[in-house]
Design an enzyme around this catalytic site. Structure first.
Site, PDB file in Angstrom:
ATOM      1  N   GLY A  44       0.966  -1.320  -0.224  1.00  0.00           N
ATOM      2  CA  GLY A  44      -0.048   0.049  -0.066  1.00  0.00           C
ATOM      3  C   GLY A  44       0.801   1.123   0.088  1.00  0.00           C
ATOM      4  N   CYS A  45       2.067   1.159   0.779  1.00  0.00           N
ATOM      5  CA  CYS A  45       2.901   2.541   0.639  1.00  0.00           C
ATOM      6  C   CYS A  45       3.760   2.530  -0.349  1.00  0.00           C
ATOM      7  CB  CYS A  45       3.815   2.142   2.162  1.00  0.00           C
ATOM      8  SG  CYS A  45       2.822   2.236   3.703  1.00  0.00           S
ATOM      9  N   THR A  46       3.779   1.414  -1.013  1.00  0.00           N
ATOM     10  CA  THR A  46       4.669   1.705  -2.293  1.00  0.00           C
ATOM     11  C   THR A  46       3.437   2.296  -3.468  1.00  0.00           C
ATOM     12  OG1 THR A  46       6.040  -0.060  -1.715  1.00  0.00           O
ATOM     13  CG2 THR A  46       5.899   0.409  -4.174  1.00  0.00           C
ATOM     14  N   ALA A  49       3.191   5.949  -2.691  1.00  0.00           N
ATOM     15  CA  ALA A  49       4.494   6.733  -3.032  1.00  0.00           C
ATOM     16  C   ALA A  49       4.523   6.748  -4.331  1.00  0.00           C
ATOM     17  CB  ALA A  49       5.884   6.113  -2.538  1.00  0.00           C
TER      18      ALA A  49
END
Length: 149
Positions: A44-46, A49
């Site tokens: 999710g964070c990738t 970003a």
């Protein structure tokens, strides 16, 4: 203290992935996207970003500076930036001071187990340092559209 649109954005001073000190006051006169995310290199964070990276030019055209914040280390941030070719700095908030100022270090629950972690939240700050938007339901794959809508 919970933050609301119209409040002054809490000031902070923290290190980025290169050990440079970043202060919110450095961006007075500029619009800032300050996004808090749980962990470098997770799916999710990738996605979040990379969505900001892929739309970075549009964000810059709209006058925004982008700053990511997580509790990961400078070294972890540097690897994440290099692997994903991110054009914006990531703040290493290992002591959680920035998280606490913005109310994003919260109790979470997974499979019945409670733990402390980052609430994925984005704060949009105007040129005067005032919160103009707080996005709590972040769509990681479509985040830029949430900001620019």
């Amino acid at each position: 203290m919970s933050l609301a649109v119209g409040n002054p954005a809490p000031s902070f001073e923290a290190k980025d992935q290169n050990g440079n000190i970043i202060k919110l006051s450095d961006f007075k006169g500029r619009k800032v996207i300050l996004y808090f995310y749980p962990k470098d290199a997770t799916p999710g964070c990738t996605a979040q970003a990379c969505n900001l990276r892929d739309n970075y030019e549009a964000l810059q055209k709209a006058g925004f500076i982008v700053l990511g914040v997580s509790s990961d280390s400078e070294k972890s941030h540097l690897k994440f930036i290099e692997k994903q070719n991110l054009p914006f700095p990531l703040i290493a908030d290992e002591d959680l001071k920035v998280h606490e100022a913005y109310g994003t270090w919260v109790e979470k629950s997974m499979y019945g187990r409670k733990y402390m972690g980052t609430a994925r939240t984005t704060f949009v700050i105007d040129e005067e340092g005032v919160l103009t938007e707080i996005i709590e339901k972040v769509d990681t794959k479509n985040h830029t559209n949430q900001i620019l809508k």
